[in-house]
Scaffold this motif. Structure first.
Motif, PDB file in Angstrom:
ATOM      1  N   GLN A   1       0.746  -1.400   0.010  1.00 12.34           N
ATOM      2  CA  GLN A   1       0.032  -0.050  -0.063  1.00 12.34           C
ATOM      3  C   GLN A   1       0.774   1.110  -0.038  1.00 12.34           C
ATOM      4  O   GLN A   1       0.805   2.201  -0.814  1.00 12.34           O
ATOM      5  CB  GLN A   1      -0.931  -0.032   1.265  1.00 12.34           C
ATOM      6  CG  GLN A   1      -1.926  -0.912   1.164  1.00 12.34           C
ATOM      7  CD  GLN A   1      -2.759  -1.070   2.272  1.00 12.34           C
ATOM      8  OE1 GLN A   1      -2.480  -0.925   3.537  1.00 12.34           O
ATOM      9  NE2 GLN A   1      -4.179  -1.517   2.369  1.00 12.34           N
ATOM     10  N   GLN A   2       1.783   1.218   0.684  1.00 10.19           N
ATOM     11  CA  GLN A   2       3.039   2.263   1.012  1.00 10.19           C
ATOM     12  C   GLN A   2       3.596   2.618  -0.377  1.00 10.19           C
ATOM     13  O   GLN A   2       3.833   3.640  -0.814  1.00 10.19           O
ATOM     14  CB  GLN A   2       3.792   2.246   2.077  1.00 10.19           C
ATOM     15  CG  GLN A   2       3.054   2.245   3.435  1.00 10.19           C
ATOM     16  CD  GLN A   2       3.741   1.958   4.783  1.00 10.19           C
ATOM     17  OE1 GLN A   2       5.295   1.508   4.595  1.00 10.19           O
ATOM     18  NE2 GLN A   2       3.485   2.179   5.855  1.00 10.19           N
ATOM     19  N   THR A   3       4.014   1.453  -0.916  1.00 15.59           N
ATOM     20  CA  THR A   3       4.712   1.414  -1.825  1.00 15.59           C
ATOM     21  C   THR A   3       4.148   2.251  -3.250  1.00 15.59           C
ATOM     22  O   THR A   3       4.623   2.849  -4.157  1.00 15.59           O
ATOM     23  CB  THR A   3       5.582  -0.048  -2.334  1.00 15.59           C
ATOM     24  OG1 THR A   3       6.197  -0.239  -1.199  1.00 15.59           O
ATOM     25  CG2 THR A   3       6.333   0.097  -3.773  1.00 15.59           C
ATOM     26  N   VAL A   4       2.984   1.594  -3.323  1.00 17.42           N
ATOM     27  CA  VAL A   4       1.879   1.905  -4.741  1.00 17.42           C
ATOM     28  C   VAL A   4       1.844   3.445  -4.351  1.00 17.42           C
ATOM     29  O   VAL A   4       2.014   4.401  -5.381  1.00 17.42           O
ATOM     30  CB  VAL A   4       0.506   1.087  -4.558  1.00 17.42           C
ATOM     31  CG1 VAL A   4      -0.485   1.956  -5.470  1.00 17.42           C
ATOM     32  CG2 VAL A   4       0.922  -0.339  -4.972  1.00 17.42           C
TER      33      VAL A   4
ATOM     34  N   PHE B   1       5.045   5.148  -5.485  1.00 16.52           N
ATOM     35  CA  PHE B   1       5.212   5.332  -6.868  1.00 16.52           C
ATOM     36  C   PHE B   1       4.098   5.995  -7.685  1.00 16.52           C
ATOM     37  O   PHE B   1       4.542   6.751  -8.776  1.00 16.52           O
ATOM     38  CB  PHE B   1       5.222   3.725  -7.493  1.00 16.52           C
ATOM     39  CG  PHE B   1       6.466   3.112  -7.443  1.00 16.52           C
ATOM     40  CD1 PHE B   1       7.300   2.734  -8.451  1.00 16.52           C
ATOM     41  CD2 PHE B   1       7.003   2.754  -6.127  1.00 16.52           C
ATOM     42  CE1 PHE B   1       8.700   1.895  -8.251  1.00 16.52           C
ATOM     43  CE2 PHE B   1       8.277   2.113  -6.046  1.00 16.52           C
ATOM     44  CZ  PHE B   1       9.219   1.605  -7.140  1.00 16.52           C
ATOM     45  N   LYS B   2       2.944   6.108  -7.318  1.00 12.88           N
ATOM     46  CA  LYS B   2       2.090   7.081  -7.881  1.00 12.88           C
ATOM     47  C   LYS B   2       2.378   8.551  -7.685  1.00 12.88           C
ATOM     48  O   LYS B   2       2.420   9.381  -8.799  1.00 12.88           O
ATOM     49  CB  LYS B   2       0.601   7.000  -7.383  1.00 12.88           C
ATOM     50  CG  LYS B   2      -0.358   5.649  -7.638  1.00 12.88           C
ATOM     51  CD  LYS B   2      -1.659   5.554  -6.972  1.00 12.88           C
ATOM     52  CE  LYS B   2      -2.427   4.475  -7.461  1.00 12.88           C
ATOM     53  NZ  LYS B   2      -3.636   4.278  -6.768  1.00 12.88           N
TER      54      LYS B   2
ATOM     55  N   PHE C   1      10.117   5.328 -14.891  1.00 14.77           N
ATOM     56  CA  PHE C   1      10.340   4.074 -14.035  1.00 14.77           C
ATOM     57  C   PHE C   1       9.180   3.533 -13.148  1.00 14.77           C
ATOM     58  O   PHE C   1       8.562   2.559 -13.085  1.00 14.77           O
ATOM     59  CB  PHE C   1      11.626   3.930 -13.367  1.00 14.77           C
ATOM     60  CG  PHE C   1      11.825   2.796 -12.171  1.00 14.77           C
ATOM     61  CD1 PHE C   1      12.231   1.507 -12.559  1.00 14.77           C
ATOM     62  CD2 PHE C   1      11.448   3.265 -10.816  1.00 14.77           C
ATOM     63  CE1 PHE C   1      12.310   0.620 -11.915  1.00 14.77           C
ATOM     64  CE2 PHE C   1      11.431   1.967  -9.972  1.00 14.77           C
ATOM     65  CZ  PHE C   1      12.025   0.997 -10.572  1.00 14.77           C
ATOM     66  N   ALA C   2       9.024   4.760 -12.519  1.00 11.73           N
ATOM     67  CA  ALA C   2       7.868   4.710 -11.416  1.00 11.73           C
ATOM     68  C   ALA C   2       6.186   4.406 -12.248  1.00 11.73           C
ATOM     69  O   ALA C   2       5.505   3.354 -12.025  1.00 11.73           O
ATOM     70  CB  ALA C   2       7.517   5.829 -10.837  1.00 11.73           C
TER      71      ALA C   2
END
Length: 170
Positions: free
Chosen positions: A131-134, A137-138, A152-153
């Motif tokens: 959840q934190q990673t998404v 990256f968003k 890349f993101a």
């Protein structure tokens, strides 16, 4: 003779404005942004943490589904981590070389668990981390300053969203 005091002050001021703290030029064309540097640090340490947690699953997990998911995490996050490191270093950013101290503390605690207790803690960790990673990256995909990191993101986001869905279903 020594340079005049006014000239030294002028040179010091010019040097200060030429390379502000935290804003080094990477390739002569673009400046580093704090957001991009934070993205690289958080994304790289997060990926390394997920790989380490997933390696623990090989020895500590009871569920075959958890072990299968862990193998996917190891493969995917190792690949993504390598791509991030190449992109970041090419543009003068320094990726993390390991988990942060708080991430390492979570890994240490996770490593003390076995069987169903491990499975439960690992699944919870993977949902929260993804959840934190998404979100991370968003944000980078939407408002990153470095075009390589932004791309890349954007390109990696669907894989991470899939990981989140997989972790949620576990």
């Amino acid at each position: 003779m020594f340079p005049k005091k006014e000239m030294l002050v002028g040179l010091a001021i010019a040097a200060a404005f030429a390379a502000p703290v935290g804003m080094a030029q990477s390739d002569g064309s673009s400046m580093h942004s704090k957001q991009d540097a934070v993205f690289v640090a958080k994304a790289s340490s997060g990926g390394l943490t997920e790989v380490a947690a997933s390696k623990l699953a090989e020895a500590h997990a009871k569920s075959d589904d958890v072990k299968s998911f862990a193998n996917t995490m190891i493969a995917d996050h190792t690949k993504v981590g390598d791509e991030l490191a190449q992109t970041a270093q090419k543009d003068g950013y320094t990726p993390a070389t390991g988990p942060t101290s708080s991430q390492q503390a979570k890994l240490t605690k996770l490593g003390t668990l076995n069987g169903e207790a491990f499975d439960k803690a690992y699944k919870s960790m993977m949902v929260m981390d993804h959840q934190q990673t998404v979100t991370l990256f968003k944000k980078e995909a939407a408002s990153g300053k470095n075009s390589d990191l932004k791309s890349f993101a954007s390109e990696t986001l669907p894989t991470l969203e899939n990981h989140l869905a997989m972790a949620t279903k576990l």
